[in-house]
Scaffold this motif. Structure first.
Motif, PDB file in Angstrom:
ATOM      1  N   GLU A   1       7.339  -8.127  -6.626  1.00 27.58           N
ATOM      2  CA  GLU A   1       8.014  -8.822  -5.521  1.00 27.58           C
ATOM      3  C   GLU A   1       7.245  -8.709  -4.208  1.00 27.58           C
ATOM      4  O   GLU A   1       7.534  -9.430  -3.246  1.00 27.58           O
ATOM      5  N   LEU A   2       6.270  -7.801  -4.151  1.00 25.98           N
ATOM      6  CA  LEU A   2       5.570  -7.538  -2.894  1.00 25.98           C
ATOM      7  C   LEU A   2       4.299  -8.384  -2.771  1.00 25.98           C
ATOM      8  O   LEU A   2       3.549  -8.537  -3.738  1.00 25.98           O
ATOM      9  N   LYS A   3       4.064  -8.913  -1.571  1.00 23.52           N
ATOM     10  CA  LYS A   3       2.842  -9.665  -1.320  1.00 23.52           C
ATOM     11  C   LYS A   3       1.674  -8.699  -1.121  1.00 23.52           C
ATOM     12  O   LYS A   3       1.830  -7.639  -0.522  1.00 23.52           O
ATOM     13  N   CYS A   4       0.516  -9.096  -1.614  1.00 24.57           N
ATOM     14  CA  CYS A   4      -0.657  -8.236  -1.472  1.00 24.57           C
ATOM     15  C   CYS A   4      -1.927  -9.033  -1.753  1.00 24.57           C
ATOM     16  O   CYS A   4      -1.870 -10.179  -2.202  1.00 24.57           O
ATOM     17  N   SER A   5      -3.048  -8.418  -1.487  1.00 24.57           N
ATOM     18  CA  SER A   5      -4.336  -9.045  -1.769  1.00 24.57           C
ATOM     19  C   SER A   5      -4.674  -8.903  -3.247  1.00 24.57           C
ATOM     20  O   SER A   5      -4.047  -8.118  -3.974  1.00 24.57           O
ATOM     21  N   ARG A   6      -5.642  -9.654  -3.691  1.00 26.73           N
ATOM     22  CA  ARG A   6      -6.119  -9.551  -5.078  1.00 26.73           C
ATOM     23  C   ARG A   6      -6.607  -8.119  -5.380  1.00 26.73           C
ATOM     24  O   ARG A   6      -6.336  -7.570  -6.438  1.00 26.73           O
ATOM     25  N   LYS A   7      -7.293  -7.531  -4.414  1.00 30.17           N
ATOM     26  CA  LYS A   7      -7.806  -6.165  -4.583  1.00 30.17           C
ATOM     27  C   LYS A   7      -6.669  -5.170  -4.783  1.00 30.17           C
ATOM     28  O   LYS A   7      -6.736  -4.281  -5.641  1.00 30.17           O
TER      29      LYS A   7
ATOM     30  N   PHE B   1      -3.027  -1.837  -8.426  1.00 28.40           N
ATOM     31  CA  PHE B   1      -1.734  -1.540  -9.038  1.00 28.40           C
ATOM     32  C   PHE B   1      -1.776  -1.693 -10.559  1.00 28.40           C
ATOM     33  O   PHE B   1      -1.336  -0.809 -11.295  1.00 28.40           O
ATOM     34  N   TYR B   2      -2.289  -2.822 -11.032  1.00 27.90           N
ATOM     35  CA  TYR B   2      -2.335  -3.045 -12.479  1.00 27.90           C
ATOM     36  C   TYR B   2      -3.176  -1.974 -13.185  1.00 27.90           C
ATOM     37  O   TYR B   2      -2.847  -1.553 -14.297  1.00 27.90           O
ATOM     38  N   SER B   3      -4.241  -1.540 -12.529  1.00 34.02           N
ATOM     39  CA  SER B   3      -5.087  -0.497 -13.120  1.00 34.02           C
ATOM     40  C   SER B   3      -4.320   0.814 -13.262  1.00 34.02           C
ATOM     41  O   SER B   3      -4.389   1.484 -14.299  1.00 34.02           O
ATOM     42  N   ARG B   4      -3.582   1.166 -12.221  1.00 34.58           N
ATOM     43  CA  ARG B   4      -2.800   2.415 -12.264  1.00 34.58           C
ATOM     44  C   ARG B   4      -1.671   2.313 -13.273  1.00 34.58           C
ATOM     45  O   ARG B   4      -1.415   3.254 -14.036  1.00 34.58           O
ATOM     46  N   ALA B   5      -0.993   1.165 -13.289  1.00 34.55           N
ATOM     47  CA  ALA B   5       0.104   0.964 -14.235  1.00 34.55           C
ATOM     48  C   ALA B   5      -0.405   0.942 -15.668  1.00 34.55           C
ATOM     49  O   ALA B   5       0.250   1.460 -16.582  1.00 34.55           O
TER      50      ALA B   5
ATOM     51  N   ALA C   1       0.829  -1.205   0.000  1.00 36.13           N
ATOM     52  CA  ALA C   1       0.000   0.000   0.000  1.00 36.13           C
ATOM     53  C   ALA C   1       0.867   1.260   0.000  1.00 36.13           C
ATOM     54  O   ALA C   1       0.583   2.232  -0.708  1.00 36.13           O
ATOM     55  N   ARG C   2       1.947   1.237   0.777  1.00 31.66           N
ATOM     56  CA  ARG C   2       2.825   2.410   0.842  1.00 31.66           C
ATOM     57  C   ARG C   2       3.581   2.611  -0.475  1.00 31.66           C
ATOM     58  O   ARG C   2       3.788   3.734  -0.914  1.00 31.66           O
ATOM     59  N   GLN C   3       3.957   1.505  -1.121  1.00 33.05           N
ATOM     60  CA  GLN C   3       4.625   1.615  -2.418  1.00 33.05           C
ATOM     61  C   GLN C   3       3.668   2.172  -3.468  1.00 33.05           C
ATOM     62  O   GLN C   3       4.059   2.973  -4.332  1.00 33.05           O
ATOM     63  N   LEU C   4       2.402   1.784  -3.368  1.00 34.36           N
ATOM     64  CA  LEU C   4       1.398   2.291  -4.305  1.00 34.36           C
ATOM     65  C   LEU C   4       1.153   3.786  -4.088  1.00 34.36           C
ATOM     66  O   LEU C   4       0.910   4.531  -5.049  1.00 34.36           O
ATOM     67  N   MET C   5       1.214   4.225  -2.833  1.00 36.80           N
ATOM     68  CA  MET C   5       1.091   5.657  -2.545  1.00 36.80           C
ATOM     69  C   MET C   5       2.196   6.435  -3.258  1.00 36.80           C
ATOM     70  O   MET C   5       1.954   7.504  -3.837  1.00 36.80           O
ATOM     71  N   LYS C   6       3.410   5.896  -3.190  1.00 37.02           N
ATOM     72  CA  LYS C   6       4.544   6.555  -3.844  1.00 37.02           C
ATOM     73  C   LYS C   6       4.365   6.571  -5.360  1.00 37.02           C
ATOM     74  O   LYS C   6       4.632   7.583  -6.023  1.00 37.02           O
TER      75      LYS C   6
END
Length: 223
Positions: free
Chosen positions: A88-94, A99-103, A61-66
């Protein structure tokens, strides 16, 4: 009676902890939002990496904020450094969908169809068997992005113009921009400028305004 009071006390503590967590998360987000709007990158990044934010937000979540911060600031070099780190980071499906949407949006705007297609395929894979309203909405958005940015399907023009009649604010600005791209693909500079100007008037985001002004000066940015 003692057991009943113990259960009530335990229940009260659980409820209190949930309310505190919600308050703490909201407080952290408000603090970050204020720093983000202030435009001081050093202070914002320090806050994202602070012990308080680390306590309430995951590394993903913090990496996504950045990532969101650097995309909105137009710092492409910083964005390129961050994009590979997410796998490389673990996360939920949501979180992965976020992330993929923003990328995907970033790579589309930068005119990288192959990379955008990769993100789109990953999103479609995550959403394949999902039928909930939010997933269905994302699927529809992916179809529209594919048609506008990758296929440049001008048959979508009347569909988007009809949708625009029911849309307001920032969402309407996005639709106007997509219409401008399609009219550019159709070879109609007058309508292209018309929708770029309309999109500019509807958005309050500085990064979007800058991109729209640049496109008005140089239509080739819409290719």
């Amino acid at each position: 009676m003692n057991k009943l009071w113990l259960l009530l006390l335990l229940g009260g503590l659980i409820v209190a902890s949930l309310f505190y967590k919600r308050w703490a998360v909201n407080y952290g987000l408000k603090r970050l939002y204020a720093l983000r709007n202030a435009g001081n990158s050093e202070e914002f990044l320090q806050a994202v990496d602070s012990s308080y934010i680390r306590l309430h937000f995951s590394p993903f979540a913090r990496q996504l904020m950045k990532l969101n911060y650097w995309i909105d600031r137009g710092e492409n070099g910083k964005v390129e450094e961050l994009l590979p780190t997410f796998e490389e980071l673990k996360c939920s499906r949501k979180d992965r969908i976020a992330f993929y949407s923003r990328a995907l949006g970033y790579t589309l705007e930068k005119g990288r169809p192959q990379q955008a297609r990769e993100y789109m395929d990953k999103l479609e894979s995550l959403l394949k068997d999902k039928t909930d309203p939010q997933s269905q909405a994302i699927k529809l958005e992916l179809e529209q992005l594919d048609g506008v940015y990758l296929k440049k399907d001008t048959s979508l023009i009347p569909v988007l113009e009809q949708l625009l009649e029911q849309t307001k604010g920032e969402n309407a600005s996005v639709i106007c921009y997509r219409l401008a791209r399609l009219y550019h693909a159709q070879g109609d500079p007058v309508q292209t400028d018309r929708y770029l100007d309309r999109a500019l008037k509807l958005t309050g985001q500085e990064s979007s305004q800058n991109a729209l002004r640049a496109s008005m000066k140089d239509h080739s940015l819409l290719d």
